[in-house]
Design a protein around this motif. Structure first.
Motif, PDB file in Angstrom:
ATOM      1  N   SER A 175      -1.601 -20.556  69.341  1.00 18.08           N
ATOM      2  CA  SER A 175      -0.362 -19.777  69.301  1.00 18.08           C
ATOM      3  C   SER A 175      -0.644 -18.278  69.299  1.00 18.08           C
ATOM      4  O   SER A 175       0.278 -17.473  69.417  1.00 18.08           O
ATOM      5  N   GLY A 176      -1.911 -17.919  69.125  1.00 17.70           N
ATOM      6  CA  GLY A 176      -2.279 -16.511  69.066  1.00 17.70           C
ATOM      7  C   GLY A 176      -2.371 -15.967  67.657  1.00 17.70           C
ATOM      8  O   GLY A 176      -2.735 -14.803  67.455  1.00 17.70           O
ATOM      9  N   LEU A 177      -2.069 -16.803  66.675  1.00 11.82           N
ATOM     10  CA  LEU A 177      -2.153 -16.347  65.283  1.00 11.82           C
ATOM     11  C   LEU A 177      -3.601 -16.092  64.894  1.00 11.82           C
ATOM     12  O   LEU A 177      -4.470 -16.911  65.150  1.00 11.82           O
ATOM     13  N   ARG A 178      -3.836 -14.957  64.249  1.00 13.65           N
ATOM     14  CA  ARG A 178      -5.175 -14.622  63.779  1.00 13.65           C
ATOM     15  C   ARG A 178      -5.112 -14.381  62.274  1.00 13.65           C
ATOM     16  O   ARG A 178      -4.395 -13.491  61.815  1.00 13.65           O
ATOM     17  N   PRO A 179      -5.842 -15.155  61.483  1.00 18.39           N
ATOM     18  CA  PRO A 179      -5.867 -14.913  60.034  1.00 18.39           C
ATOM     19  C   PRO A 179      -6.441 -13.533  59.717  1.00 18.39           C
ATOM     20  O   PRO A 179      -7.160 -12.933  60.522  1.00 18.39           O
ATOM     21  N   ASP A 180      -6.142 -13.060  58.529  1.00 16.95           N
ATOM     22  CA  ASP A 180      -6.672 -11.766  58.099  1.00 16.95           C
ATOM     23  C   ASP A 180      -8.162 -11.858  57.788  1.00 16.95           C
ATOM     24  O   ASP A 180      -8.899 -10.886  57.964  1.00 16.95           O
ATOM     25  N   TYR A 181      -8.594 -13.027  57.325  1.00 16.06           N
ATOM     26  CA  TYR A 181     -10.005 -13.249  57.000  1.00 16.06           C
ATOM     27  C   TYR A 181     -10.451 -14.551  57.662  1.00 16.06           C
ATOM     28  O   TYR A 181      -9.888 -15.612  57.407  1.00 16.06           O
ATOM     29  N   VAL A 182     -11.448 -14.442  58.519  1.00 20.16           N
ATOM     30  CA  VAL A 182     -11.948 -15.602  59.270  1.00 20.16           C
ATOM     31  C   VAL A 182     -13.426 -15.778  58.976  1.00 20.16           C
ATOM     32  O   VAL A 182     -14.210 -14.840  59.123  1.00 20.16           O
ATOM     33  N   GLY A 183     -13.797 -16.994  58.569  1.00 19.52           N
ATOM     34  CA  GLY A 183     -15.207 -17.267  58.356  1.00 19.52           C
ATOM     35  C   GLY A 183     -15.944 -17.449  59.670  1.00 19.52           C
ATOM     36  O   GLY A 183     -16.841 -16.674  60.010  1.00 19.52           O
TER      37      GLY A 183
END
Length: 211
Positions: A175-183
């Motif tokens: 959907s294009g959503l990007r978390p603020d913190y990605v491992g």
């Protein structure tokens, strides 16, 4: 080819092969079902420590509410919060108060996800009003369910909302959503381990690629 680390995440390329099972202590009754060890336990822990530093730096000394998405998020939550507490202990004599709540997300219609998300596990979300909220998720695939959850949370008028996801799949249906913190950003492959299960199996510490 080894993982390539960026400023925001560790990205595993589509042709990343992981590590052969024989190099790690994988229970023998799982071996025939696994392809490789995608991410060893030590690397996961090191990455979570860095995410914890980033979260602590962004929140500063402000209290926050951690909202864990079950089932898979519980282990990531536990390790992340422990490392956040360590960051605060090293940087100040004062601790930072936080609360922890657990939710489950149900999106269904004839066994198909519709985006109609029902939040289970808490009696309403009004307690999040005027709070800094840290949503903790194990893995984001398309991100559609998380987008709906964020819309639900915004209606509670929190002070801020941040999302931490240990894994994000690189998929054409995103959907294009990007978390603020990605491992880790990983290829579109089915993974288990580190509390990501398959019918309650594969409770391993490492992230494993399931055949």
């Amino acid at each position: 080819m080894v993982p390539v680390q960026t400023s925001a995440k560790v990205e595993l390329s589509d042709d990343y092969k992981g590590y052969e099972l024989e190099y790690f202590c994988v229970p023998r009754h799982y071996e025939d079902s696994l392809e490789c060890v995608l991410i060893p336990s030590g690397l996961i822990q090191d990455r979570i420590e860095r995410l914890a530093r980033d979260v602590a730096a962004d929140l500063g000394r402000e209290p926050f509410a951690a909202l864990c998405v079950l089932k898979g998020g519980y282990k990531f939550l536990a390790d992340l919060l422990e490392k956040i507490k360590q960051c605060y202990r090293f940087s100040s004599e004062n601790s930072v108060p936080f609360s922890v709540d657990f939710i489950r997300l149900q999106s269904y219609k004839d066994d198909h996800s519709t985006g109609d998300v029902k939040v289970l596990g808490v009696d309403g979300l009004s307690f999040l009003q005027n709070k800094n909220v840290l949503v903790v998720e194990d893995i984001i695939d398309t991100g559609k369910t998380m987008k709906v959850l964020l819309e639900i949370l915004e209606k509670q008028k929190p002070k801020s909302v941040k999302v931490a996801s240990l894994f994000v799949k690189r998929t054409s249906s995103s959907s294009g959503l990007r978390p603020d913190y990605v491992g880790f950003e990983i290829p579109d492959r089915f993974i288990v381990g580190y509390a990501l299960d398959y019918n309650e199996y594969f409770p391993c510490e490492s992230c494993l690629c399931h055949q």
